[in-house]
Design an enzyme around this catalytic site. Sequence first.
Site, mmCIF file in Angstrom:
data_model
loop_
_atom_site.group_PDB
_atom_site.id
_atom_site.type_symbol
_atom_site.label_atom_id
_atom_site.label_comp_id
_atom_site.label_asym_id
_atom_site.label_seq_id
_atom_site.Cartn_x
_atom_site.Cartn_y
_atom_site.Cartn_z
ATOM 1 N N HIS C 233 0.821 -1.208 0.000
ATOM 2 C CA HIS C 233 0.000 0.000 0.000
ATOM 3 C C HIS C 233 0.858 1.263 0.000
ATOM 4 O O HIS C 233 1.866 1.350 0.665
ATOM 5 C CB HIS C 233 -0.960 0.029 1.183
ATOM 6 C CG HIS C 233 -0.336 -0.257 2.511
ATOM 7 N ND1 HIS C 233 -0.973 -0.009 3.686
ATOM 8 C CD2 HIS C 233 0.861 -0.776 2.841
ATOM 9 C CE1 HIS C 233 -0.193 -0.362 4.671
ATOM 10 N NE2 HIS C 233 0.912 -0.835 4.199
ATOM 11 N N ASN C 234 0.407 2.229 -0.770
ATOM 12 C CA ASN C 234 1.017 3.559 -0.804
ATOM 13 C C ASN C 234 2.430 3.594 -1.367
ATOM 14 O O ASN C 234 3.133 4.590 -1.231
ATOM 15 C CB ASN C 234 1.011 4.194 0.596
ATOM 16 C CG ASN C 234 -0.395 4.358 1.128
ATOM 17 O OD1 ASN C 234 -0.939 3.455 1.733
ATOM 18 N ND2 ASN C 234 -1.002 5.495 0.858
#
Lengths: 338, 338, 338
Positions: C233-234
Amino acid sequence: MKAFQIAELVGGELHGDGELEIADIAAFSAAGPGLLVFTEKADARVSARGSSVLAPFGFPTPEDGCVIVVAAPKAAFCIAAGSILSPQMNPAGIHPTAVIAEDAVIGENVSIGAFVSIGNKSEILDGVEIHDGAFVGNKVRIGQGCVLHPNVSIYDNSIIGDNVVLHAGSVIGADGFGFVKHNDSYLKFPQVGRVVIGSDVEIGANTCIDRGALGETLIGDGTKIDNLVQIAHNVEIGRNVVIAAQTGISGSTVIEDDCVIGGQVGMGDHARVLSGAVIGSQAGVLPGKIVRPGVWWGTPVQPLDEYKRQNALVKGLQRLKNEVKDLRRLIRGSREGE
Amino acid sequence: MKAFQIAELVGGELHGDGELEIADIAAFSAAGPGLLVFTEKADARVSARGSSVLAPFGFPTPEDGCVIVVAAPKAAFCIAAGSILSPQMNPAGIHPTAVIAEDAVIGENVSIGAFVSIGNKSEILDGVEIHDGAFVGNKVRIGQGCVLHPNVSIYDNSIIGDNVVLHAGSVIGADGFGFVKHNDSYLKFPQVGRVVIGSDVEIGANTCIDRGALGETLIGDGTKIDNLVQIAHNVEIGRNVVIAAQTGISGSTVIEDDCVIGGQVGMGDHARVLSGAVIGSQAGVLPGKIVRPGVWWGTPVQPLDEYKRQNALVKGLQRLKNEVKDLRRLIRGSREGE
Amino acid sequence: MKAFQIAELVGGELHGDGELEIADIAAFSAAGPGLLVFTEKADARVSARGSSVLAPFGFPTPEDGCVIVVAAPKAAFCIAAGSILSPQMNPAGIHPTAVIAEDAVIGENVSIGAFVSIGNKSEILDGVEIHDGAFVGNKVRIGQGCVLHPNVSIYDNSIIGDNVVLHAGSVIGADGFGFVKHNDSYLKFPQVGRVVIGSDVEIGANTCIDRGALGETLIGDGTKIDNLVQIAHNVEIGRNVVIAAQTGISGSTVIEDDCVIGGQVGMGDHARVLSGAVIGSQAGVLPGKIVRPGVWWGTPVQPLDEYKRQNALVKGLQRLKNEVKDLRRLIRGSREGE
């Protein structure tokens, strides 16, 4: 919801306008009106920009928002988010394309998507959500409130507890990798056991958990497993264990409760990781090894302190070599001086 | 079946009651009436608890069961299990939801599950079992007795031998990873070859075998590949090779017959592993490297003996450093003594 | 096509019979009539066997074929192949079994296969090809000319640029792995962001790209990602980055433009790889580390030169140890000599 309601929910102390509306959540850096954000730094010197901020003690009351002071802002943010965000559940009901065995038992408020198969004698308990293309074999039990994302495959006889999330492409209950050399080729060792997963477990995308060869592969309550992880046959994982992406755990290895395993770790078979151990990313655990509580690193794993000391010694090798050269010069000098 | 029949089947010597019924198999630790178990230890001092035990020479005849003495109890157990367990094959027939190209050829006694696609000009030979959600592209050949588990994807032109098992989520024939830097971006090198898999191969869940770029990616007869393994374009793997989970093999590398490759091994491209080599888990093989027969370990791989010697030397670094310090003291002392 | 047309297309200098027909491509070792092949070696002393050869300056004109001299034969081969091979696109149209939300928007010349699901408010732009069993969630955007291979899963809100290829079993937008310890168990950190993929990206089979927790996971234009890769994520990946198989990149790490990352690399979270860096296979990047341009190797990563020097020092440990022993002997000798 309003800020004062969130403060009540998380047991925090509100400073500022408790009537602020909260409609969504965001990262601290994206704070804005209607948003709940959090920070773990008491001295974060950024404007709240109209948001409500979960923050630790010492965080100043913003002029343009409010702060809810709590001991653990990140945990409070998780709890608050659950109330702010409407759950994204698919509507209950069975898609007309789903193929469900006649003797399967489907609970209340179950959502079954398109192209889902459910095998003979399987039980899908209340509130389960099965997304499109997921496959559930025979005699499988899926506990209450589970979510199966698209294209998950669950082999026969798997038992899954309540509130388990299985991400897309994960495979539960495939045959373990057991072969016996016989003459010049390999015989397959029977792989007829099953997988038993506890409650509140999360399994990442494309992760594989093989069935037991003869017995069971066990995943304890509250354990969280990331993407692309390999769990071999007859592995036993305790409660509240965290395993990061791409780690592989060989057959019959035991990981006790509350361990934290980094990414890309490899564990040989029949190892045992004792409760509370932490193993760093890319580490390697030899077959049969017992890993005691503490922080472990490297291949083969050693305590982090030792690993660092060892690394520093290796980094200092050039200096050591120079020193030896120097000593030789000194000795030569003293001998020539005689 | 009865114990004496198993003894005949595996060519073992029966001691005790040969009329004992055998209905299922179990681990030795779970021995009980009606079960066949095995042990490799002649001195396993556990009651047979009514079971039939496959055991090596020297195992005492149990009072409460029988023993079948064989040279290789584990192999005998594999063979016996095949007779005791009824095969779990799905019933023959094509599920009404399956989409099968008109010019595909489907053999006898084939089982095709729900939501299966079979492309143009593909051939599915006799006795094949294709589980729900599996995808078979165009011009694919699936040999006799193969089992495709759910959500397997087989790209066009793949050729698969007889009695191959493909576990859920495995991907056969995706494009190889070949790009050529041109000006500031990448051109795709054509990936138009195919995958050819021999007979009696097992491919683990979510394992990927890429098609050849121009030629073929080859997997030899009898080879067993675990879960989440990556086999790149134009790799050639021989017969009876075993590859454990999460290993990755780069383009055009050759692994000759009878090699054993551990888990999480990484191999560079254009390497060659000679017949009979064993490579330990997490090892790294550099591009172009030739790995000779023997046991190899570490990154880059070295013979296990060397690896151990090297490791011991590193472990001894603190002592070496102390020794150098000590020598300096001695030299200083002797110079000051002059 | 004819050889002279290929020469024009790639801007090469033709020697030999420009009227040679070219119907297919092949490896240089499989050269034959009607084929285009390439070599990067000017002194490749093999007969052209009737083929047309893309080759560097200095390659002799074959008697039995023709040569097209270019500066970059491999790149020219890629370009030429695109003209010689007819694209393998499925016919446009929507398979009757596909389940498409009423408010989804489907462009022109789109091909949607069997058992495909397309969710609410999703947009499938012109010329997209979606193979059987692929799942597209709600509010997803698939840009022009994308190809989704079988059994791909795309979660809600994912944004995909033009001409992106997603190989079978890849999972885009699954929840990131974010949990917060609270009392004795784990709370799930909200995973409500999305994945945004640029144009001209290729994603390998069974690769996983998680959605942002609160923000976005970004993949830049022209980036190529191999099989079984984990992108957490991210993560932010720039343009024209190449990532080989089984590499894992932890949360919020940034990889800038034009980096090349080998296979089985592991990167901790919040690291940053600066534009133009090259990281060797199996390397490990610690959390928060900044990797500067240059070639990096090992765990933890170090510049390749240093890595080699360090390795040589370790290899020389036995000699160093012997030397220290020798010095001790010398010192003893000189002391005894006094």
